[in-house]
Scaffold this active site. Structure first.
Site, short mmCIF file in Angstrom:
data_model
loop_
_atom_site.label_atom_id
_atom_site.label_comp_id
_atom_site.label_asym_id
_atom_site.label_seq_id
_atom_site.Cartn_x
_atom_site.Cartn_y
_atom_site.Cartn_z
N LEU A 168 10.12 7.28 18.17
CA LEU A 168 10.61 7.16 19.56
C LEU A 168 9.59 6.41 20.41
O LEU A 168 9.85 5.32 20.91
CB LEU A 168 10.90 8.56 20.10
N ASN A 169 8.46 7.04 20.61
CA ASN A 169 7.29 6.39 21.24
C ASN A 169 7.41 5.95 22.69
O ASN A 169 6.42 5.56 23.30
CB ASN A 169 6.81 5.20 20.39
N CYS A 228 3.51 8.68 0.94
CA CYS A 228 4.04 7.86 2.04
C CYS A 228 4.29 6.48 1.46
O CYS A 228 3.35 5.78 1.08
CB CYS A 228 3.00 7.83 3.16
N CYS A 276 6.40 -6.28 8.03
CA CYS A 276 7.48 -5.68 8.80
C CYS A 276 7.89 -6.64 9.91
O CYS A 276 7.05 -7.36 10.44
CB CYS A 276 7.01 -4.36 9.42
N CYS A 302 1.18 -1.03 16.01
CA CYS A 302 1.16 -0.88 14.55
C CYS A 302 0.52 -2.08 13.87
O CYS A 302 0.86 -3.23 14.16
CB CYS A 302 2.58 -0.69 14.04
N CYS A 315 6.22 -3.65 16.37
CA CYS A 315 5.76 -2.58 17.26
C CYS A 315 4.31 -2.87 17.66
O CYS A 315 3.48 -3.17 16.81
CB CYS A 315 5.86 -1.23 16.56
N CYS A 351 -1.31 6.63 9.86
CA CYS A 351 -0.09 6.02 10.40
C CYS A 351 -0.39 4.71 11.11
O CYS A 351 -1.27 4.64 11.96
CB CYS A 351 0.56 6.94 11.43
N GLU A 386 0.83 -1.20 0.00
CA GLU A 386 0.00 0.00 0.00
C GLU A 386 0.87 1.26 0.00
O GLU A 386 1.95 1.27 0.58
CB GLU A 386 -0.90 0.01 1.23
N1 SAH Z 1 9.35 1.50 10.41
C1 SAH Z 1 9.48 2.92 10.25
C2 SAH Z 1 8.54 3.44 9.21
C3 SAH Z 1 7.07 3.31 9.56
S1 SAH Z 1 6.58 4.87 10.09
C4 SAH Z 1 9.35 3.60 11.59
O1 SAH Z 1 9.01 2.91 12.56
O2 SAH Z 1 9.61 4.79 11.69
C5 SAH Z 1 5.23 4.56 10.94
C6 SAH Z 1 4.96 5.68 11.94
O3 SAH Z 1 3.63 5.53 12.34
C7 SAH Z 1 5.82 5.53 13.18
O4 SAH Z 1 6.30 6.77 13.63
C8 SAH Z 1 4.87 4.95 14.19
O5 SAH Z 1 5.20 5.37 15.48
C9 SAH Z 1 3.54 5.46 13.74
N2 SAH Z 1 2.45 4.55 14.04
C10 SAH Z 1 2.44 3.21 13.95
N3 SAH Z 1 1.25 2.71 14.31
C11 SAH Z 1 0.47 3.77 14.62
C12 SAH Z 1 -0.89 3.92 15.02
N4 SAH Z 1 -1.69 2.87 15.18
N5 SAH Z 1 -1.35 5.17 15.26
C13 SAH Z 1 -0.56 6.24 15.07
N6 SAH Z 1 0.71 6.16 14.66
C14 SAH Z 1 1.22 4.94 14.44
#
Ligand code: SAH
Length: 352
Positions: free
Chosen positions: A217-218, A104, A111, A118, A115, A335, A91
């Site tokens: 970071l998160n 994007c 992946c 995600c 996480c 995201c 996608e």
């Molecule tokens: N693997 C890379 C690229 C993916 S970016 C990375 O981790 O940076 C994906 C972004 O979306 C990340 O910053 C992540 O924190 C955010 N993200 C993932 N799941 C999400 C969700 N359910 N709600 C909001 N943001 C999310």
């Protein structure tokens, strides 16, 4: 199946031309046709001799990734599904902002980072994308824009971890930045990583490292981050921050730290406080991302008041903190909402 010409950098193309006793400047012309004029048929390359066009047609494929379908959200966000040569799907999302469109792009099918917040993680890693599959998402994105308009910004924030597919990601950057092709400025490109420290350090040494770096970071302590992002078990928060401190950030530029706001998990003022001290000494800005909910994920989005409070704390303490307006939520294009059900179905069909 013929190799894709979009897998080759201009230099590699010159190498192939040399092997075939063809003048190297033809590579520039090919780049112009493929990436600037975006032709999809060799016959359209009118300044190339017929015999050369035939040779090309016998040696390379010029076919783009097939766009299987697309959905448009009320806010204009477009998510489109593309079929890869092996039948897998990926996608890509186009975010419309007047003439500031952003694409994007994905770097992997699925992946491996796992996480917890995600959706892509639920697929597991199926495979890396080739440079061609990464670059063609950008070419395909422009088909959704008015004639002649090019996507302005590129963010490597779709499915997958770009630094887990490091070499292909670097090669895709080289192709996108090529001045005879799409001629993107590195200022308009952002690569986002979950925190693969050796690759962050390696990226800092690359020519293409002028592209913006974003870190997901998160979590503000090793304990908290480890729970949300298993990659933190391999590369600790401390190592990650150290690699950011060492990163050669251009003048007037900053590393973006993406920070997801999960109700009761990452949204306390205590966390905001820790975030401020963690980023002390790092050329940084923070992009807050309110969690995008999905029935398959257990977390909740904090209230607007809570979100504002968190942001205000950062601003009051000298941190440049922006809020990512969630776009494409209704079409699961926001995201962390990218996951391809079709691929999963195909997988289970094959294994059953
Ligand atoms: N693997 C890379 C690229 C993916 S970016 C990375 O981790 O940076 C994906 C972004 O979306 C990340 O910053 C992540 O924190 C955010 N993200 C993932 N799941 C999400 C969700 N359910 N709600 C909001 N943001 C999310």
């Amino acid at each position: 199946m013929l190799p894709k010409i979009t897998n080759l950098t201009e230099e590699e193309l010159q190498g192939w031309l040399a092997e075939n006793n063809i003048k190297p400047f033809r590579a520039k012309q090919l780049y112009q046709w493929i990436y600037h004029h975006k032709v999809t048929d060799w016959e359209q390359m009118t300044n190339l001799a017929k015999s050369f066009r035939q040779k090309l047609a016998q040696s390379f494929s010029l076919e783009r990734l097939t766009i299987v379908n697309h959905v448009t959200a009320p806010d204009g966000t477009i998510k489109f599904l593309q079929k890869l040569d092996d039948g897998r799907h990926i996608e890509t999302v186009v975010l419309r902002h007047g003439d500031h469109d952003t694409v994007c792009i994905s770097t992997q099918v699925g992946c491996a980072m796992n996480c917890q917040f995600c959706l892509t993680a639920t697929m597991g890693l199926i495979r890396h994308l080739t440079p061609s599959e990464i670059v063609e998402q950008v070419l395909n994105a422009s088909t959704f824009l008015p004639e002649g308009r090019k996507v302005r910004n590129i963010v490597y924030m779709g499915m997958g971890e770009p630094f887990h597919n490091y070499d292909n990601t670097m090669k895709s950057l080289t192709i996108l930045l090529n001045e005879n092709g799409m001629n993107y400025s590195w200022r308009r490109i952002t690569v986002s990583t979950s925190g693969l420290v050796p690759e962050i350090r390696k990226f800092g040494q690359e020519k293409v490292a002028k592209a913006n770096l974003a870190i997901s970071l998160n979590g503000v302590t090793q304990e908290a981050r480890k729970k949300l992002m298993p990659i933190s078990k391999r590369y600790s928060l401390e190592e990650l921050i150290d690699s950011c401190k060492d990163f050669p950030v251009e003048a007037r530029k900053r590393i973006t730290f993406e920070y997801i706001l999960l109700e009761g998990v990452t949204d306390s003022i205590e966390s905001a406080k820790k975030l401020v001290s963690l980023l002390h000494g790092v050329k940084s800005k923070v992009n807050l991302i309110p969690f995008n909910e999905h029935p398959d994920l257990a977390f909740k989005t904090p209230s607007d008041a809570k979100i504002k409070q968190f942001q205000q704390y950062l601003l009051d303490h000298g941190i440049l903190a922006t809020m990512r307006v969630s776009r494409g939520r209704g079409i699961t294009a926001a995201c962390g909402q990218l996951a391809v059900k079709e691929t999963k179905k195909n997988e289970s069909k094959k294994t059953s």
